[in-house]
Write a protein that holds these residues in place. Sequence first.
Motif, PDB file in Angstrom:
ATOM      1  N   TYR A 106       5.480  15.808  -9.433  1.00 58.38           N
ATOM      2  CA  TYR A 106       5.918  14.433  -9.252  1.00 58.38           C
ATOM      3  C   TYR A 106       4.810  13.633  -8.566  1.00 58.38           C
ATOM      4  N   LEU A 107       4.722  12.347  -8.902  1.00 55.23           N
ATOM      5  CA  LEU A 107       3.872  11.421  -8.159  1.00 55.23           C
ATOM      6  C   LEU A 107       4.790  10.441  -7.446  1.00 55.23           C
ATOM      7  N   LEU A 108       4.818  10.499  -6.128  1.00 54.88           N
ATOM      8  CA  LEU A 108       5.729   9.672  -5.350  1.00 54.88           C
ATOM      9  C   LEU A 108       4.973   8.848  -4.312  1.00 54.88           C
ATOM     10  N   SER A 109       5.426   7.622  -4.102  1.00 53.33           N
ATOM     11  CA  SER A 109       4.958   6.850  -2.958  1.00 53.33           C
ATOM     12  C   SER A 109       5.876   7.171  -1.787  1.00 53.33           C
ATOM     13  N   LEU A 110       5.406   6.936  -0.573  1.00 50.12           N
ATOM     14  CA  LEU A 110       6.218   7.226   0.601  1.00 50.12           C
ATOM     15  C   LEU A 110       7.470   6.350   0.644  1.00 50.12           C
ATOM     16  N   ASN A 111       7.376   5.138   0.101  1.00 50.70           N
ATOM     17  CA  ASN A 111       8.527   4.239   0.115  1.00 50.70           C
ATOM     18  C   ASN A 111       9.640   4.695  -0.816  1.00 50.70           C
ATOM     19  N   GLU A 112       9.345   5.618  -1.721  1.00 48.27           N
ATOM     20  CA  GLU A 112      10.372   6.139  -2.616  1.00 48.27           C
ATOM     21  C   GLU A 112      11.175   7.277  -1.974  1.00 48.27           C
ATOM     22  N   ILE A 113      10.654   7.811  -0.887  1.00 40.51           N
ATOM     23  CA  ILE A 113      11.296   8.960  -0.234  1.00 40.51           C
ATOM     24  C   ILE A 113      12.268   8.468   0.842  1.00 40.51           C
ATOM     25  N   ILE A 114      13.531   8.828   0.710  1.00 35.28           N
ATOM     26  CA  ILE A 114      14.552   8.412   1.673  1.00 35.28           C
ATOM     27  C   ILE A 114      14.515   9.314   2.901  1.00 35.28           C
ATOM     28  N   TYR A 115      14.550  10.624   2.662  1.00 33.10           N
ATOM     29  CA  TYR A 115      14.377  11.572   3.768  1.00 33.10           C
ATOM     30  C   TYR A 115      13.886  12.906   3.233  1.00 33.10           C
ATOM     31  N   ILE A 116      13.340  13.694   4.130  1.00 34.78           N
ATOM     32  CA  ILE A 116      12.779  15.005   3.796  1.00 34.78           C
ATOM     33  C   ILE A 116      13.386  16.026   4.746  1.00 34.78           C
ATOM     34  N   GLU A 117      13.770  17.174   4.217  1.00 35.44           N
ATOM     35  CA  GLU A 117      14.333  18.211   5.082  1.00 35.44           C
ATOM     36  C   GLU A 117      13.816  19.587   4.679  1.00 35.44           C
ATOM     37  N   ARG A 118      13.865  20.493   5.634  1.00 31.82           N
ATOM     38  CA  ARG A 118      13.475  21.880   5.387  1.00 31.82           C
ATOM     39  C   ARG A 118      14.717  22.748   5.523  1.00 31.82           C
ATOM     40  N   ILE A 119      15.092  23.402   4.408  1.00 39.42           N
ATOM     41  CA  ILE A 119      16.280  24.257   4.377  1.00 39.42           C
ATOM     42  C   ILE A 119      15.887  25.626   3.839  1.00 39.42           C
ATOM     43  N   GLU A 166       0.841  -1.205   0.000  1.00 39.45           N
ATOM     44  CA  GLU A 166       0.000   0.000   0.000  1.00 39.45           C
ATOM     45  C   GLU A 166       0.871   1.249   0.000  1.00 39.45           C
ATOM     46  N   GLY A 167       2.050   1.156   0.650  1.00 40.83           N
ATOM     47  CA  GLY A 167       2.982   2.286   0.642  1.00 40.83           C
ATOM     48  C   GLY A 167       3.495   2.597  -0.742  1.00 40.83           C
ATOM     49  N   TYR A 168       3.662   1.550  -1.563  1.00 40.94           N
ATOM     50  CA  TYR A 168       4.113   1.764  -2.934  1.00 40.94           C
ATOM     51  C   TYR A 168       2.969   2.173  -3.860  1.00 40.94           C
ATOM     52  N   MET A 169       1.767   1.677  -3.563  1.00 44.38           N
ATOM     53  CA  MET A 169       0.634   1.944  -4.445  1.00 44.38           C
ATOM     54  C   MET A 169       0.092   3.354  -4.260  1.00 44.38           C
ATOM     55  N   SER A 170       0.124   3.857  -3.035  1.00 41.68           N
ATOM     56  CA  SER A 170      -0.422   5.190  -2.767  1.00 41.68           C
ATOM     57  C   SER A 170       0.572   6.251  -3.237  1.00 41.68           C
ATOM     58  N   LYS A 171       0.189   7.016  -4.228  1.00 41.34           N
ATOM     59  CA  LYS A 171       1.055   8.047  -4.786  1.00 41.34           C
ATOM     60  C   LYS A 171       0.559   9.428  -4.359  1.00 41.34           C
ATOM     61  N   TYR A 172       1.504  10.305  -4.044  1.00 39.99           N
ATOM     62  CA  TYR A 172       1.169  11.659  -3.611  1.00 39.99           C
ATOM     63  C   TYR A 172       1.767  12.672  -4.579  1.00 39.99           C
ATOM     64  N   LEU A 173       1.000  13.703  -4.829  1.00 41.68           N
ATOM     65  CA  LEU A 173       1.444  14.750  -5.746  1.00 41.68           C
ATOM     66  C   LEU A 173       2.395  15.705  -5.026  1.00 41.68           C
ATOM     67  N   ILE A 174       3.582  15.859  -5.573  1.00 42.38           N
ATOM     68  CA  ILE A 174       4.576  16.792  -5.056  1.00 42.38           C
ATOM     69  C   ILE A 174       4.879  17.818  -6.131  1.00 42.38           C
ATOM     70  N   LYS A 175       4.736  19.078  -5.796  1.00 41.33           N
ATOM     71  CA  LYS A 175       4.956  20.146  -6.770  1.00 41.33           C
ATOM     72  C   LYS A 175       6.269  20.875  -6.486  1.00 41.33           C
ATOM     73  N   SER A 176       7.073  20.977  -7.529  1.00 38.73           N
ATOM     74  CA  SER A 176       8.252  21.841  -7.454  1.00 38.73           C
ATOM     75  C   SER A 176       7.939  23.089  -8.268  1.00 38.73           C
ATOM     76  N   ARG A 177       8.909  23.971  -8.399  1.00 39.69           N
ATOM     77  CA  ARG A 177       8.656  25.182  -9.186  1.00 39.69           C
ATOM     78  C   ARG A 177       8.644  24.895 -10.677  1.00 39.69           C
ATOM     79  N   GLU A 178       9.241  23.770 -11.072  1.00 36.30           N
ATOM     80  CA  GLU A 178       9.342  23.457 -12.491  1.00 36.30           C
ATOM     81  C   GLU A 178       8.361  22.383 -12.966  1.00 36.30           C
ATOM     82  N   LYS A 179       8.053  21.391 -12.093  1.00 31.53           N
ATOM     83  CA  LYS A 179       7.242  20.267 -12.543  1.00 31.53           C
ATOM     84  C   LYS A 179       6.508  19.639 -11.368  1.00 31.53           C
TER      85      LYS A 179
END
Length: 237
Positions: free
Chosen positions: A140-153, A125-138
């Motif tokens: 992305y549809l990512l599952s949580l299992n594809e994300i290694i880490y997230i940071e705020r800089i 289910e972690g791989y199947m559930s995709k979330y929309l992530i918006k950057s300034r250019e494009k």
Amino acid sequence: MIKGIVCEDDYEFSNKIRENILVSFAEKNIDIEIDIANNTKDFIEKIEKIRYDIFFFDIEIGEDDGIELAHYVRSENKKAIFIFITNKNERVYEVFSLDTFDFVRKDHFELDFPKIMERLIFSIEGYMSKYLIKSREKEYLLSLNEIIYIERISGTIILHTADEEIKSKYRYFTELEFSLEDNRNFGEIYRGIYVNYKYIKSIGAESIILLDNKELPLSRRKRKVIKEEYKNYILEK
């Protein structure tokens, strides 16, 4: 549609495995097809025609070696999920190099299998559930299992995957489509840094080492909590 295959020389037991898998996935409304191969020849013929997502191997398939078959599959399919079902418990250590999801003891099937199915479905289910992530250019549809880490800089949320570093258009974690606070697979190891426990190699006194050997800072204040949460994550795997 998820595709799986059971490679087991015992005809009745292979059908029992198949039926248990189908019931477990049906309860979660996830579509899955399960094929059966009762010998190596049949198995090879099937995998040459179909790319399977999940493999259920017996360690010994008649006179053949299921671990050797698994090595062959892994050389062609890096993302496949392997589960070994066997009464050869003394050989279990041999499967660890294959990035094995888990193994089921045949003499403890009724106890082991439901627990492993629960974890397997949660992982899928972690791989199947995709979330929309918006950057300034494009976008992305990512599952949580594809994300290694997230940071705020500097007021920017950055998501790190195996393939790229995504600088999102978001300023705060709460703007993401998913909640990091409520997700048991992520932990805040330092102010503004959340790590996916799936990618942790080791936890030190002041840092976290990821599977790719990247080092991230670990807050002393959070160290005890992170170690406890990581231990629980490993035990649930």
